[in-house]
Design an enzyme around this catalytic site. Structure first.
Site, PDB file in Angstrom:
ATOM      1  N   ARG A 181       0.830  -1.225   0.000  1.00 59.60           N
ATOM      2  CA  ARG A 181       0.000   0.000   0.000  1.00 59.60           C
ATOM      3  C   ARG A 181       0.863   1.274   0.000  1.00 59.60           C
ATOM      4  NH1 ARG A 181      -3.315  -3.461  -0.724  1.00 59.60           N
ATOM      5  NH2 ARG A 181      -5.472  -3.443  -0.044  1.00 59.60           N
ATOM      6  N   GLU A 195      -5.236   4.459   6.049  1.00 63.24           N
ATOM      7  CA  GLU A 195      -4.819   4.115   4.689  1.00 63.24           C
ATOM      8  C   GLU A 195      -5.172   5.215   3.675  1.00 63.24           C
ATOM      9  OE1 GLU A 195      -3.926   2.966   1.315  1.00 63.24           O
ATOM     10  OE2 GLU A 195      -6.001   2.294   1.462  1.00 63.24           O
ATOM     11  N   SER A 215     -10.651  -0.134   2.635  1.00 61.84           N
ATOM     12  CA  SER A 215      -9.987  -0.332   3.933  1.00 61.84           C
ATOM     13  C   SER A 215      -9.549   1.026   4.468  1.00 61.84           C
ATOM     14  CB  SER A 215      -8.730  -1.191   3.779  1.00 61.84           C
ATOM     15  OG  SER A 215      -9.038  -2.442   3.281  1.00 61.84           O
TER      16      SER A 215
HETATM   17  N1  EPU Z   1     -11.831  -9.923  10.180  1.00 59.62           N
HETATM   18  C1  EPU Z   1     -12.656  -9.929  11.277  1.00 59.62           C
HETATM   19  N2  EPU Z   1     -13.636  -8.974  11.345  1.00 59.62           N
HETATM   20  C2  EPU Z   1     -13.826  -8.044  10.386  1.00 59.62           C
HETATM   21  C3  EPU Z   1     -12.963  -8.040   9.257  1.00 59.62           C
HETATM   22  C4  EPU Z   1     -11.977  -8.996   9.181  1.00 59.62           C
HETATM   23  O1  EPU Z   1     -12.516 -10.738  12.172  1.00 59.62           O
HETATM   24  O2  EPU Z   1     -14.734  -7.220  10.527  1.00 59.62           O
HETATM   25  C5  EPU Z   1     -10.793 -10.958  10.074  1.00 59.62           C
HETATM   26  C6  EPU Z   1     -11.140 -11.925   8.963  1.00 59.62           C
HETATM   27  O3  EPU Z   1     -11.917 -12.988   9.408  1.00 59.62           O
HETATM   28  C7  EPU Z   1      -9.779 -12.394   8.508  1.00 59.62           C
HETATM   29  C8  EPU Z   1      -8.911 -11.177   8.718  1.00 59.62           C
HETATM   30  O4  EPU Z   1      -9.575 -10.348   9.660  1.00 59.62           O
HETATM   31  O5  EPU Z   1      -9.297 -13.420   9.328  1.00 59.62           O
HETATM   32  C9  EPU Z   1      -8.634 -10.417   7.431  1.00 59.62           C
HETATM   33  O6  EPU Z   1      -9.851  -9.950   6.907  1.00 59.62           O
HETATM   34  P1  EPU Z   1     -10.135  -9.653   5.377  1.00 59.62           P
HETATM   35  O7  EPU Z   1      -9.630 -10.775   4.548  1.00 59.62           O
HETATM   36  O8  EPU Z   1     -11.543  -9.291   5.237  1.00 59.62           O
HETATM   37  O9  EPU Z   1      -9.334  -8.310   5.153  1.00 59.62           O
HETATM   38  P2  EPU Z   1      -7.835  -8.136   4.788  1.00 59.62           P
HETATM   39  O10 EPU Z   1      -7.308  -9.344   4.198  1.00 59.62           O
HETATM   40  O11 EPU Z   1      -7.033  -7.623   5.885  1.00 59.62           O
HETATM   41  C10 EPU Z   1      -7.026  -6.924   2.686  1.00 59.62           C
HETATM   42  C11 EPU Z   1      -7.055  -5.579   2.035  1.00 59.62           C
HETATM   43  C12 EPU Z   1      -8.329  -5.377   1.228  1.00 59.62           C
HETATM   44  C13 EPU Z   1      -8.450  -6.504   0.222  1.00 59.62           C
HETATM   45  C14 EPU Z   1      -8.460  -7.840   0.976  1.00 59.62           C
HETATM   46  C15 EPU Z   1      -8.499  -9.009   0.048  1.00 59.62           C
HETATM   47  C16 EPU Z   1      -5.732  -4.135   3.482  1.00 59.62           C
HETATM   48  C17 EPU Z   1      -5.753  -3.036   4.483  1.00 59.62           C
HETATM   49  N3  EPU Z   1      -6.930  -4.530   3.036  1.00 59.62           N
HETATM   50  O12 EPU Z   1      -8.002  -6.970   3.674  1.00 59.62           O
HETATM   51  O13 EPU Z   1      -8.175  -4.147   0.518  1.00 59.62           O
HETATM   52  O14 EPU Z   1      -9.624  -6.387  -0.562  1.00 59.62           O
HETATM   53  O15 EPU Z   1      -7.248  -7.949   1.744  1.00 59.62           O
HETATM   54  O16 EPU Z   1      -7.241  -9.269  -0.452  1.00 59.62           O
HETATM   55  O17 EPU Z   1      -4.673  -4.625   3.122  1.00 59.62           O
HETATM   56  C18 EPU Z   1      -8.675  -1.815   0.347  1.00 59.62           C
HETATM   57  O18 EPU Z   1      -7.462  -1.610   0.404  1.00 59.62           O
HETATM   58  O19 EPU Z   1      -9.498  -0.876   0.234  1.00 59.62           O
HETATM   59  C19 EPU Z   1      -9.172  -3.183   0.468  1.00 59.62           C
HETATM   60  C20 EPU Z   1     -10.472  -3.461   0.528  1.00 59.62           C
END
Ligand code: EPU
Length: 338
Positions: A165, A333, A238
């Site tokens: 990012r 972010e 995010s």
């Molecule tokens: N989780 C929770 N509660 C929530 C949200 C998430 O417990 O309300 C837990 C999920 O169960 C999982 C972990 O947190 O174990 C990660 O959650 P998730 O996969 O939903 O999000 P992330 O992987 O951290 C990132 C990017 C997203 C992208 C997704 C898919 C960042 C900050 N965010 O999220 O990017 O779509 O991976 O690859 O890196 C964006 O940048 O705007 C964005 C949406």
């Protein structure tokens, strides 16, 4: 023909729908108008903000200086072989439109990045990423106008300092105007579906024949199930980066929270900001005008004309409660401007 408006409403130009007003506003749909626009900005000695889809911005109620909406269009094939294609894409093209166009033409690599809001020119700034792919993986060159040297420049991928990012463009706000991005795409499809949520959806649907279209459809479905559509419920994706902590800090947290989601990272352990925020009870929280999305604690939403102050207060409260509980500092972010 360049038109410059004063005190222009930016609500439709930022996906958080912040009711911001720009002191001056111009739409740049022809790069030939750039010298005239730069001349206006220089003569008036104005700060300037160059926006694409406005999907990663938190605007103040009044935005001093000149806001330029980059609306240039065009997708040009610059080299074409049996294995790959190099395409130069104007900054103002829609990101999702490009992903769709590439799949239709049999050019692969971008399918995991389907449905990310925003424009092509904004994609390198925060090195957009999702489901195991970052845009930097596919970028070959970025064309910019460097406002420091007042020249057009072609930057190779290695010059762009891409990281999670992050990029040279994000670290030097206001210096580079991205005019086009060149992508190196493969004609041989290779599925990337190691990301648990993606593989889980494909398994649940019984999809075994992986095509670019199947991955694209899966990404669209997973995103639609978890992330609010900014056209329906304004948001900037995010709102926090996933924080990276030291191995010692992680081990301490894992003693208390054995289930804490974590991912390997070059400089420690990456935690899931969404999980941390969710654990603090923020998911689905409503304030008067702003709130936290009901299905994804990482996303702050603007229900009803919330101001910059509303968003900042909510973000600060979230950061403070995560720090109090886990001793982890969250970093915002989207870019706050000014
Ligand atoms: N989780 C929770 N509660 C929530 C949200 C998430 O417990 O309300 C837990 C999920 O169960 C999982 C972990 O947190 O174990 C990660 O959650 P998730 O996969 O939903 O999000 P992330 O992987 O951290 C990132 C990017 C997203 C992208 C997704 C898919 C960042 C900050 N965010 O999220 O990017 O779509 O991976 O690859 O890196 C964006 O940048 O705007 C964005 C949406």
């Amino acid at each position: 023909m360049l038109t410059i408006h004063s005190w222009h409403d930016l609500t439709a130009f930022n996906t958080l729908a912040m009711p911001a007003k720009a002191q001056f506003f111009a739409e740049l749909s022809d790069l030939n108008d750039l010298p005239e626009l730069l001349d206006f900005i220089a003569k008036q000695d104005l700060p300037s903000l160059w926006i694409g889809g406005g999907s990663n911005l938190v605007l103040a109620d009044e935005v001093p200086g000149c806001v330029v909406h980059i609306a240039t269009k065009g997708i040009e094939i610059q080299s074409d072989s049996e294995e790959s294609v190099l395409i130069k894409v104007a900054a103002g093209e829609s990101w999702h439109g490009l992903v769709t166009h590439c799949i239709e033409n049999g050019w692969y690599g971008l399918e995991n990045l389907a449905l990310i809001p925003g424009s092509v020119g904004a994609s390198p700034v925060q090195n957009i990423g999702a489901y195991g792919v970052e845009v930097a993986d596919l970028i070959d060159q970025v064309e910019v106008f460097d406002t420091l040297s007042n020249t057009f420049d072609v930057m190779q991928k290695a010059d762009c300092q891409f990281a999670y990012r992050d990029s040279l463009f994000k670290r030097n706000p206001g210096r580079f105007i991205i005019t086009s991005v060149r992508f190196n795409l493969s004609k041989q499809f290779e599925a990337k579906c190691s990301y648990a949520a993606l593989q889980g959806w494909l398994d649940a649907q019984g999809i075994k024949e992986l095509s670019a279209q199947a991955i694209f459809d899966a990404v669209v479905a997973v995103r639609q199930s978890k992330l609010p559509n900014p056209e329906v419920l304004p948001n900037a994706g995010s709102f926090f980066k996933n924080p990276v902590v030291s191995n010692d800090c992680f081990e301490g947290l894992r003693q208390i929270y054995p289930e804490i989601p974590n991912y390997p990272d070059a400089s420690g352990v990456k935690l899931a900001a969404g999980w941390l925020i969710d654990q603090c009870g923020w998911k689905g929280l409503y304030r008067e005008r702003v709130g936290v999305h009901k299905d994804q604690a990482l996303v702050i939403v603007n229900h009803a004309g919330g101001s910059r102050q509303d968003i900042d207060e909510l973000a600060d409260d979230i950061k403070q409660s995560v720090f109090n509980r886990f001793s982890v500092r969250l970093e915002q972010e989207p870019i706050a401007y000014p």
